[in-house]
Scaffold this motif. Structure first.
Motif, PDB file in Angstrom:
ATOM      1  N   PRO A   6     -70.944 -41.772 -18.977  1.00 56.49           N
ATOM      2  CA  PRO A   6     -70.339 -42.050 -20.283  1.00 56.49           C
ATOM      3  C   PRO A   6     -71.370 -41.975 -21.404  1.00 56.49           C
ATOM      4  N   SER A   7     -70.889 -41.817 -22.600  1.00 56.75           N
ATOM      5  CA  SER A   7     -71.753 -41.770 -23.779  1.00 56.75           C
ATOM      6  C   SER A   7     -72.629 -43.014 -23.821  1.00 56.75           C
ATOM      7  N   GLY A   8     -73.882 -42.837 -24.166  1.00 59.18           N
ATOM      8  CA  GLY A   8     -74.821 -43.950 -24.244  1.00 59.18           C
ATOM      9  C   GLY A   8     -75.575 -44.219 -22.959  1.00 59.18           C
ATOM     10  N   SER A   9     -75.238 -43.491 -21.898  1.00 62.01           N
ATOM     11  CA  SER A   9     -75.950 -43.654 -20.632  1.00 62.01           C
ATOM     12  C   SER A   9     -77.353 -43.072 -20.733  1.00 62.01           C
ATOM     13  N   GLN A  10     -78.202 -43.461 -19.817  1.00 65.65           N
ATOM     14  CA  GLN A  10     -79.566 -42.946 -19.779  1.00 65.65           C
ATOM     15  C   GLN A  10     -79.743 -42.029 -18.576  1.00 65.65           C
ATOM     16  N   VAL A  11     -80.450 -40.927 -18.804  1.00 68.47           N
ATOM     17  CA  VAL A  11     -80.810 -40.004 -17.725  1.00 68.47           C
ATOM     18  C   VAL A  11     -82.325 -39.859 -17.754  1.00 68.47           C
ATOM     19  N   HIS A  12     -82.960 -40.138 -16.632  1.00 65.84           N
ATOM     20  CA  HIS A  12     -84.416 -40.029 -16.521  1.00 65.84           C
ATOM     21  C   HIS A  12     -84.755 -38.871 -15.601  1.00 65.84           C
ATOM     22  N   ILE A  13     -85.714 -38.066 -16.026  1.00 69.53           N
ATOM     23  CA  ILE A  13     -86.173 -36.932 -15.222  1.00 69.53           C
ATOM     24  C   ILE A  13     -87.653 -37.118 -14.961  1.00 69.53           C
ATOM     25  N   ARG A  14     -88.034 -37.069 -13.676  1.00 63.77           N
ATOM     26  CA  ARG A  14     -89.433 -37.223 -13.300  1.00 63.77           C
ATOM     27  C   ARG A  14     -89.835 -36.038 -12.429  1.00 63.77           C
ATOM     28  N   LEU A  15     -91.033 -35.573 -12.626  1.00 64.89           N
ATOM     29  CA  LEU A  15     -91.586 -34.492 -11.813  1.00 64.89           C
ATOM     30  C   LEU A  15     -92.971 -34.919 -11.363  1.00 64.89           C
ATOM     31  N   THR A  16     -93.167 -34.939 -10.049  1.00 69.15           N
ATOM     32  CA  THR A  16     -94.481 -35.277  -9.510  1.00 69.15           C
ATOM     33  C   THR A  16     -94.934 -34.165  -8.588  1.00 69.15           C
ATOM     34  N   SER A  17     -96.230 -33.950  -8.586  1.00 74.70           N
ATOM     35  CA  SER A  17     -96.804 -32.892  -7.764  1.00 74.70           C
ATOM     36  C   SER A  17     -97.877 -33.491  -6.872  1.00 74.70           C
ATOM     37  N   GLY A  18     -97.735 -33.232  -5.581  1.00 76.48           N
ATOM     38  CA  GLY A  18     -98.714 -33.698  -4.616  1.00 76.48           C
ATOM     39  C   GLY A  18     -99.355 -32.518  -3.908  1.00 76.48           C
ATOM     40  N   VAL A  19    -100.171 -32.800  -2.932  1.00 72.58           N
ATOM     41  CA  VAL A  19    -100.846 -31.753  -2.176  1.00 72.58           C
ATOM     42  C   VAL A  19     -99.847 -30.946  -1.361  1.00 72.58           C
ATOM     43  N   LYS A  20     -98.858 -31.609  -0.782  1.00 66.22           N
ATOM     44  CA  LYS A  20     -97.922 -30.937   0.116  1.00 66.22           C
ATOM     45  C   LYS A  20     -96.550 -30.651  -0.481  1.00 66.22           C
ATOM     46  N   GLU A  21     -96.181 -31.368  -1.551  1.00 69.95           N
ATOM     47  CA  GLU A  21     -94.845 -31.148  -2.107  1.00 69.95           C
ATOM     48  C   GLU A  21     -94.775 -31.476  -3.591  1.00 69.95           C
ATOM     49  N   ILE A  22     -93.748 -30.902  -4.198  1.00 73.69           N
ATOM     50  CA  ILE A  22     -93.379 -31.201  -5.578  1.00 73.69           C
ATOM     51  C   ILE A  22     -92.040 -31.910  -5.510  1.00 73.69           C
ATOM     52  N   VAL A  23     -91.900 -32.993  -6.275  1.00 75.91           N
ATOM     53  CA  VAL A  23     -90.672 -33.774  -6.247  1.00 75.91           C
ATOM     54  C   VAL A  23     -90.099 -33.867  -7.660  1.00 75.91           C
TER      55      VAL A  23
END
Length: 95
Positions: A6-23
């Protein structure tokens, strides 16, 4: 996340990079998904609420396509959700 929250909600986007994977994580505080539906979210043409989804558009293919792309690259998608509290979609890809 924006489409289903719904309007006013929050969406968080995170990107992490490690030696073996990207999340990549996309987390919202929207309506959440019923537990019994979680295992079907990546099935082709699956809709949690068929009536609401029809009004909002879409064909139930988005997460299925994303899952296929991730798996083709050796990755996977993980989904966590609680009704009334929101959802977390986590994409794991090898580096």
């Amino acid at each position: 996340a924006i489409k289903y929250c719904p309007s006013g909600s929050q969406v968080h986007i995170r990107l992490t990079s490690g030696v073996k994977e990207i999340v990549l994580e996309v987390e919202d505080n929207g309506p959440g998904v019923p537990q019994e539906a979680l295992q079907h979210l990546t099935d082709r043409f699956y809709r949690v609420d068929r009536a609401r989804s029809r009004e909002m558009g879409g064909s139930g293919l988005g997460l299925s396509i994303c899952t296929s792309i991730c798996e083709a690259h050796g990755g996977k998608i993980e989904i966590e959700s609680q009704l009334g509290r929101g959802s977390l979609f986590r994409v794991r890809l090898p580096t």
